[in-house]
Design an enzyme around this catalytic site. Structure first.
Site, PDB file in Angstrom:
ATOM      1  CE  LYS A 171      10.315  -0.576   4.789  1.00  0.00           C
ATOM      2  NZ  LYS A 171      10.893  -1.558   5.710  1.00  0.00           N
ATOM      3  CE  LYS A 240       6.081  -1.473  -2.138  1.00  0.00           C
ATOM      4  NZ  LYS A 240       6.163  -1.101  -0.721  1.00  0.00           N
TER       5      LYS A 240
END
Ligand code: NDP
Length: 295
Positions: A171, A240
């Site tokens: 991811k 992030k």
């Protein structure tokens, strides 16, 4: 088989994902519990979709517990609060875009209680959740995935990618690839705009040519050229993700200067443009760097 699922975290993603669990529960005679830090959201979800708003302690009896929180740090908090009450045989499916280092630690912590932990982040955005077409990349115990596959009612595609942490790793790299593509496209379009080239025409060419990417096709025309920047995925969350990819580069002692640059640029964009802006608003920093709007 009647099942009880619980969904923790009804944010931009969790809200529509949990709605799919509620639909699935209706169709199969099961129950779909929802919990959110701000309880009013869980109550609103129950009213809208027929899920059941629960206290945090009330989700411990679920067969499958899903979470979708900002980072692995918030998952640690919630996991810590629930840990003592979980039943052996439960599967915890964490759909957060978490940190690959957190997953094996979280899995070991829960394994001690007979609970399996799968890192199972998703791709496809809120719209993909509404259409039950999310791509889910799963790391951890493959047998545990087999036990819950049918419960992933928000998924269009489920791919087992390897041991604990592999889902989070894939991811982070996926999102950083998207981020780098978007940034490069922003730079190219700013240069073209400075030359007076019409950007609609330029994108018409690029999207029929080899320079095209998801951002040139599905983000920049709809969000940047229109100046709409609708918030569906916060820039701070993308920064992030790119930071996680940068951690992975360092951990692997890999040579990946574009990924590291991407992390630094998106950290700067989140700081200067605002971490709660839409991720496409990162290109406002490209605009500032070039004294040129992309429109
Ligand atoms: P949002 O900011 O919309 O939602 C965050 C959720 O986490 C809210 O339910 C919030 O509760 C809850 N939360 C925040 N802090 C805490 C805490 N300390 N304890 C308990 N709950 C907390 O985020 P998204 O839904 O956009 O993203 C969630 C995850 O999914 C992230 O990891 C993101 O990277 C990933 N993701 C997002 C996508 C998107 O398009 N938005 C696409 C794919 C993945 P409250 O309502 O009380 O604030």
């Amino acid at each position: 088989m009647s099942r009880t699922t619980a969904f923790l975290g009804l944010g931009a993603m969790g809200w529509p994902m949990a709605a799919q669990l509620a639909r699935h529960a209706r169709e199969t005679g099961g129950r779909a519990l929802v919990w959110n830090r701000t309880p009013a959201k869980a109550q609103a979800h129950a009213r809208e979709f027929g899920s059941e708003a629960a206290e945090l302690s009330g989700v411990a009896d679920a067969d499958v517990i899903f979470s979708c929180l900002p980072t692995s740090a918030e998952v640690d908090e919630v996991l810590g609060a629930l840990e003592g009450q979980l039943r052996p045989g439960t599967v915890w499916v964490d759909c957060t875009s978490g940190h690959p280092e957190a997953a094996p630690r979280q899995a070991a912590r829960l394994e001690a209680r007979g609970v399996a932990f799968l890192d199972a982040p998703v791709s496809g955005g809120p719209m993909g959740a509404e259409r039950a077409s999310l791509t889910v990349m799963v790391g951890g115990d493959a047998a545990a995935l087999g036990r819950v596959r049918a419960d992933l009612a928000f998924a269009g595609k489920i791919v087992y990618v390897g041991e604990s942490g592999a889902g989070f790793a894939v991811k982070a790299i996926n999102n950083t690839l998207m981020a780098v593509n978007m940034w490069a496209a922003g730079e190219g379009l700013a240069v073209l705009a400075r030359r007076g080239v019409d950007l609609q025409a330029a994108l018409d060419v690029i999207n029929a040519s080899s320079g095209r990417s998801y951002p040139t096709e599905a983000l920049i025309p709809q969000r940047v050229l229109t100046r709409a920047f609708p918030v569906t995925f916060e820039l701070g969350l993308l920064a992030k993700d790119a930071g996680i990819a940068a951690d992975m580069v360092q951990d692997a002692r890999a040579s990946a200067p574009l990924l590291l640059q991407g992390a630094a640029l998106y950290r700067a964009a989140a700081r200067l443009i605002g971490s709660d802006a839409d991720y496409s608003a990162a290109l406002k920093l490209v605009e500032q760097m070039n004294g040129q709007e992309i429109r």
